[in-house]
Enzyme design. Structure first.
Site: not given
Lengths: 486, 487
Positions: A76, A151, A175
Site C-alpha cells: 500500500k 482505504s 481499511s
C-alpha cells in the site's frame, strides 16, 4: 496470462520443489500487474522486483530460506519505501521519495519477499471506497462499476485479481478488513502495538496498524509472523508480549470454543439482507463445526462511530500539519509564508482530507477540547472495557465485516455519513486496539461478503484458529473473479 | 545624583529554556551539540519530520530534567506525559512541537537568591527545540533558509513564579538558576551559543486615586543574555508606565501583549496582542506512552546531586576561611571549584593560598591557552604540592610562578622542577647581603628618603634584590638584611 499459485504456501512448495523459480513467479506477477485494469497500482518497480527475485532464487538454492522468500507482494502506497516514491494517494507528496523504508518493508526484504510495487488507496487512508485517491478510483474485479472498498483498495484488488500473492495494507477503522470483504479475500488487522508503525505515513497514530491481505488464513498467519515484533523505533509497541507461533492453532478447529455474536452488529439499519443471510449461514457452519454460539451485547457499538470521528480526525489534523511545502512534496509558492501554506495545502489535499482536518482542528480547539476530544477518550475507555468484559465469557466474536457488499462507484461520494457507516462494524476494533480478520463467507448479488472474527488483545492465534476452521469448512475462499486481460 | 525608585512596583516571572547536556537529541539519535555544525548535517527522518518517522524519548534527557527539578526542590509526579503543541512555522518540521502541557515532569519548587529571598519554581517540562532560520538576500530577492541541526535538541522550560521585583533581581534569578543547572550537570547553558533563552513576563502595579492598578502584562520573548534581560525588563516596565500615563490603549486592553527585544535599538517591539493569541490545540502525543518515573530511580538521582553553589560558597567561607569574593569566583565555575578542592586536599592548611593560585595563575593560563579547569595541564594535586613547597619555605612565591610556568609548558613534578631549575630557596645570607649592597649602591635616593623618615622607601628595593637572586631568596630575609645594612 500465467496464473499465480493460489497461496503463499502453494507457491513456497513450488519454489522448493523447483517447479517454478522466484523470477518466473515475479515475471508472471509483473505481467498480470501491468495488465491490471482496476487502477490498483500507483507504481510498479520491475527492476527492483527482478533483482529481489534473483537474490531469492539464489537463497532458495542454498536451502533454509524463509517461507516468504521469492513471494511477490504488493505494498500500500502509504507505507514508506526507500528510493521508491511514496504518495499516500495524495498530490501533497508529489515528488517525495523516502530516504528510508518502513520496518515492515525491511522485514519482508530481509526474508526475501519480492515487492512488485505500490498500490492505490484513499488519500492518507481516509475513505472506505478508494474514491478519495488523488490518482483515481480503484475498481472492484468482481464488478468493475463497483468500489473495492477502502482505504486499502489497491492492495485488496492486487490479491483478489491474482496480481500479487499477498499485500500489505493499513487499517485505522477497517481499511484492511472492509476492502478484503468487498473483494473476497482475507484481510487482517493485528492488535495495536504488534506491528511497527515506523516508516508508515501516519493517519491516526493511536489507531493505525499494518496488516496483510492474503488468499488464505494460513497465508495471513505467515505474513504476520514476518512483520510482528518489537521495533525500537516505535515505542508504542508492547514490550512484554512474546512473539508466538501464529500457525500453531490453525488446525485445531473450533470444537468447544465459545463464540460471541454481538446482537448490536445485526440490528443496524442499512444492513443488507444478503449480507446478513451470508453471515448467519457462516455462524451455522461454525456451530456445525462444534463451536458454542452465544449472543452477547456490546451496547456501546453505536457510539463507536462518534468516538472514532473525533479521535481519528483530531490526530490526523496534527499528523498532516507537516505537509507545508517547505521541505518536500508539493509547493505552490505564494507572495508570503501564509499564502504559500494556503496554496500548497489548498491544492495538495483532496476534499475528504480537508474535511477531516477541519473536524479534527475543531475538536481540539480551546473551548471544545473537553467536550469532544476528552469525552471521546473517556467513551473509548468504556468501549474497550465492554469488550474486555465480553472476552471474559467468549473466546472470540463473529460479526459481519461490512453492512453492505461493494457499492457502485459514485453512489456515496456526496454523502460522507453514509460512507462513514460502512466502517461501523470494523472501527470499534481499532478503538479497542483488538485484532480482527475478515474472511470470505459467500456472496450476495454476486458480490463477496466478509465474516469478521475479533479476538482479545494479543490473541491472534485464537482469531486465526476460528478463521481457519471456517475456511476449511467452506469453499468461499477459492472463488476468484474472472479477470479480463487489458 | 540620586536614583529615585520608580513610581510603580515591578512584578516579574521568567520562563527559562535551557538546552540539556545530552549527547543526542530528544527523540532521535542525532548529535545534540549543534552549535557551529554545517547546516542540516545533524538531521534524520525524525528531526526533519519526514512522513512515517516516530519519536523515541531520550532517557538521559528525562533524567536530567528530573535532576534539575530535584536541584530546584521540586516534586517529581509519578505520572507524566508528552503532548503535542500544534502550530505551523517553517522551523518546526512536524507542524507541532512535542512538549508537556498539563502533567510536567517536575513541579512546585524554589531556589534561594543571594541574600535569602526565595523564588518559586512552578514547573519544569521537557520539549524539543526548533530549527533555526537565516534570512538573506541575493540576486535581488529576499530569501529564508532553514537549518534543522537544532531541531529536536532537548530543552527544559523552567517556569518561575512571578516573584521578582526588579531587573537586578531578575538577573540574579537567572544567574542563580544557571549556577544550579551547571552544577547539577543538567545544562552547560552557554548563552553565547544560544543554549539558554528567557521569556520574561513583566507587569507593573501602583496606587492611583486610592486604588491598586495592575495593567495587563507584557511578555518579552526570546532574550538570550543577561544584558538583554536587564535592558528589556527596565525598558518594558518603563514603557508600560509611560503608556498608562499618556492614556494609551493599555488602559482598555484586557490581555497581555507579546513583544520582542531589539538590543541594537535598545527597545522592545510589538509581536502580537491577545486578539491574535494562538490556540495550540494541545493533546496527548499518541506516538509516545505516558511516563512513570520510578521512585527508586528518582531517589538515586537525588542521591547523586552535588552540593549546590550557595551551600558550597558558604562552606568555602566558613570552613576554609576564604573571602566572600574568592568563594564566589571559584564557585561560579564548578570545574574551577572542583579543581580548588582537589588541590586543597593535598595541602589542607593553605586553602587561602591555593585559592589565590587557582584564581590567579591557573585562570590566567586557562584564559591564555583555552580549555577548562578539568583536564588542565597542571593537575590540582601538582598545584597542591607546589603550594606546600611555598608554605614550607622551600621555594619563594616568585620562583613558584616559574615552577608553575614550567609545569604548564612541559609538565613534571614540582619538586623535581625546583631542583632542575635550581630554584630552591637559598639560605645563603652572604649572597643575599651582596645583592643588597649592590642594590643600595644603585639606589642612593631610596636610602636618603628612608633616612628622612620615609619608612616605606626601602620597600621598592626588595624586588630588585629578588631579581638579582633569580627569585630564590625569601622576601622576609631580604627585608631583614636591608634593614640591618641601613640601620
Amino acid at each position: 496470462m500465467t496464473e499465480l499459485p493460489h497461496s503463499i504456501r502453494g507457491a513456497a512448495d513450488l519454489l522448493r520443489s523447483r517447479r517454478t523459480s522466484a523470477l518466473e513467479l515475479t515475471e508472471a506477477a509483473l505481467e498480470r500487474s501491468h495488465a491490471d485494469r482496476h487502477n490498483a497500482w500507483l507504481h510498479l518497480c520491475d527492476e527492483r522486483a527482478r533483482a529481489q527475485a534473483r537474490t531469492a532464487d539464489a537463497r532458495l538454492k542454498l536451502g533454509d530460506a524463509p517461507a516468504l522468500t521469492g513471494i511477490p507482494w504488493a505494498c500500500k502506497d502509504i507505507i514508506g519505501t526507500k528510493a521508491i516514491p511514496t504518495t499516500a494517494g495524495s498530490r501533497i507528496l508529489e515528488g517525495y521519495v523516502p530516504p528510508y523504508s518502513a520496518t515492515v518493508v525491511e522485514r519482508l526484504d530481509e526474508r526475501g519477499a519480492v515487492m512488485l510495487g505500490k498500490t492505490n488507496l484513499d488519500e492518507f487512508a481516509m475513505g472506505s471506497s478508494n474514491e478519495n485517491s488523488a490518482f483515481g478510483p480503484v475498481k472492484n474485479p468482481w464488478r468493475t462499476d463497483r468500489v473495492p472498498g477502502g482505504s486499502s483498495g489497491g492492495s485488496a484488488v492486487a490479491v483478489a485479481a491474482g496480481e500479487a500473492l499477498f499485500a500489505l495494507g493499513t487499517d485505522t477503522g477497517g481499511s484492511i478488513r472492509q476492502p478484503a470483504a468487498l473483494c473476497g479475500v482475507v484481510g487482517m488487522k493485528p492488535t495495536y502495538g504488534r506491528v511497527p508503525r515506523w516508516g508508515v505515513v501516519a493517519f491516526a497514530s493511536s489507531l493505525d496498524q499494518v496488516g496483510p491481505f492474503t488468499n488464505t488464513v494460513e497465508d495471513a498467519a505467515i505474513v504476520c509472523e514476518a512483520i510482528f515484533g518489537k521495533d525500537p523505533n516505535d515505542t508504542t509497541m508492547v514490550t512484554e508480549f512474546p512473539d508466538d507461533d501464529l500457525q500453531t492453532d490453525l488446525e485445531k478447529g473450533v470444537k468447544g470454543m465459545r463464540l460471541g455474536v454481538p446482537k448490536e452488529y445485526f440490528s443496524l439499519k442499512g444492513m443488507e439482507p444478503g449480507v446478513e443471510r451470508a453471515v448467519r449461514a457462516a455462524l451455522k457452519v461454525l456451530e456445525r463445526e462444534g463451536a458454542k454460539l452465544e449472543e452477547v451485547s456490546l451496547s456501546l457499538t453505536d457510539h463507536g462511530l462518534a468516538v472514532y470521528y473525533i479521535i481519528q480526525p483530531a490526530e490526523a489534523s496534527s499528523n498532516l500539519a507537516r505537509y507545508d511545502g517547505i521541505r518536500y512534496g508539493l509547493r505552490v509558492e505564494g507572495p508570503n509564508l501564509l499564502e504559500t501554506y494556503r496554496r500548497t495545502r489548498g491544492k495538495g489535499f483532496g476534499p475528504e482530507v480537508k474535511r477531516r482536518m477541519i473536524l479534527g482542528t475543531y475538536a481540539l480547539s480551546a473551548g471544545y477540547y473537553d467536550a469532544y476530544y476528552v469525552k471521546a477518550q473517556k467513551v473509548r475507555t468504556l468501549i474497550k472495557a465492554e469488550y474486555d468484559r465480553v472476552f471474559e465469557k467468549v473466546d472470540a466474536l463473529v460479526t459481519p465485516t461490512s453492512p453492505t457488499v461493494a457499492f457502485a462507484i459514485g453512489a456515496k461520494v456526496n454523502d460522507p455519513l453514509a460512507m462513514y457507516l460502512n466502517d461501523v462494524f470494523t472501527l470499534p476494533v481499532n478503538i479497542s486496539g483488538l485484532p480482527g480478520i475478515s474472511v470470505p463467507c459467500g456472496f450476495s448479488d454476486g458480490l463477496p461478503v466478509g465474516l469478521q472474527i475479533i479476538a482479545n488483545s494479543y490473541q491472534e492465534r485464537t482469531m486465526f484458529r476460528v478463521a481457519a476452521a471456517y475456511e476449511r469448512a467452506t469453499p468461499h475462499h477459492l472463488a476468484r473473479p474472472e479477470v479480463k486481460a487489458a | 545624583m540620586t536614583v529615585s525608585a520608580p513610581p510603580y512596583e515591578l512584578v516579574i516571572g521568567i520562563e527559562t529554556h535551557v538546552e540539556l547536556n545530552t549527547e543526542s537529541k530528544m527523540f532521535c539519535g542525532c548529535r545534540a551539540r549543534w552549535f557551529g555544525a554545517p547546516p542540516n548535517t545533524l538531521v534524520c527522518p525524525v528531526c526533519l519530520g519526514l512522513p512515517g518517522a516516530l519519536p523515541v524519548p531520550n532517557r538521559r534527557a528525562i533524567e536530567l530534567a528530573i535532576t534539575a527539578g530535584l536541584a530546584l526542590h521540586c516534586q517529581t509526579p509519578d505520572h507524566t506525559k508528552f503532548d503535542r503543541k500544534n502550530y505551523m512555522y517553517p522551523d518546526l518540521p512536524k507542524g507541532y512541537q512535542i512538549s508537556q502541557y498539563d502533567l510536567p515532569l517536575t513541579v512546585n519548587g524554589w531556589l534561594k537568591l543571594e541574600g535569602g529571598k526565595r523564588v518559586g519554581i512552578r514547573r519544569a517540562h521537557l520539549e524539543e527545540d526548533t530549527g533555526t532560520l537565516k534570512h538573506g538576500e541575493g540576486a535581488g530577492q529576499r530569501y529564508t533558509l532553514v537549518d534543522f541541526n537544532r531541531s529536536g535538541v532537548p530543552l527544559l522550560e523552567i517556569v518561575s513564579d512571578p516573584d521578582m521585583s526588579s531587573a537586578g533581581e531578575a538577573e540574579r534569578y537567572v544567574r542563580t538558576l544557571r549556577d544550579i543547572l551547571v552544577y547539577s550537570g543538567v545544562s552547560e547553558m552557554r548563552l553565547e551559543q544560544g543554549a539558554g533563552r528567557f521569556d520574561v513576563n513583566v507587569s507593573i502595579r501602583f496606587e492611583e486615586g486610592g486604588k491598586t492598578i495592575w495593567p495587563p502584562q507584557s511578555e518579552i520573548k526570546n532574550l538570550n543574555s543577561y544584558e538583554a534581560l536587564r535592558g528589556a525588563v527596565a525598558y518594558e516596565s518603563d514603557r508600560l508606565w509611560r503608556e498608562w500615563q499618556s492614556g494609551g490603549e493599555i488602559r482598555t486592553r484586557t490581555g497581555k501583549v507579546t513583544v520582542g527585544w531589539s538590543p541594537e535599538r535598545g527597545r522592545t517591539y510589538m509581536q502580537r496582542s491577545k486578539e491574535e493569541v494562538e490556540d495550540y490545540r494541545y493533546f496527548p502525543e499518541p506516538d509516545l506512552v505516558a511516563l512513570r518515573p520510578k521512585a527508586t530511580r528518582v531517589a538515586e538521582l537525588r542521591a547523586a546531586l552535588p552540593e549546590m553553589p550557595t551551600e558550597r560558597r558558604a562552606r568555602f567561607v566558613e570552613k576554609l576561611g576564604l573571602s566572600e569574593k574568592d568563594a564566589r569566583n571559584l564557585v561560579a565555575d564548578r570545574q574551577l571549584a572542583d579543581y580548588f578542592e582537589a588541590a586543597v586536599g593535598v595541602e589542607p592548611t593553605s586553602a587561602k593560598a591555593v585559592a589565590n593560585w587557582v584564581i590567579g595563575e591557573l585562570t590566567a593560563a586557562l584564559k591564555r591557552d583555552g580549555g577548562d579547569a578539568k583536564g588542565a595541564r597542571v593537575a590540582p594535586e601538582q598545584l597542591g604540592v607546589l603550594v606546600r613547597l611555598i608554605a614550607a619555605g622551600r621555594v619563594s612565591p616568585t620562583a613558584a610562578k616559574q615552577v608553575f610556568g614550567e609545569m604548564w609548558k612541559r609538565g613534571g613534578d614540582p619538586e623535581a622542577i625546583v631542583n632542575t631549575l635550581g630554584l630552591a630557596q637559598t639560605s645563603d645570607e652572604d649572597a643575599i647581603a651582596a645583592a643588597v649592597d649592590e642594590v643600595l649602591k644603585a639606589n642612593p635616593s631610596a636610602l636618603a628618603d628612608y633616612r628622612k623618615g620615609k619608612e616605606r622607601a626601602l620597600d621598592g628595593l626588595i624586588g630588585p634584590v629578588m631579581s638579582r637572586m633569580k627569585g630564590r631568596a625569601d622576601g622576609a630575609v631580604i627585608r631583614r638584611i636591608i634593614l640591618e645594612r641601613v640601620g
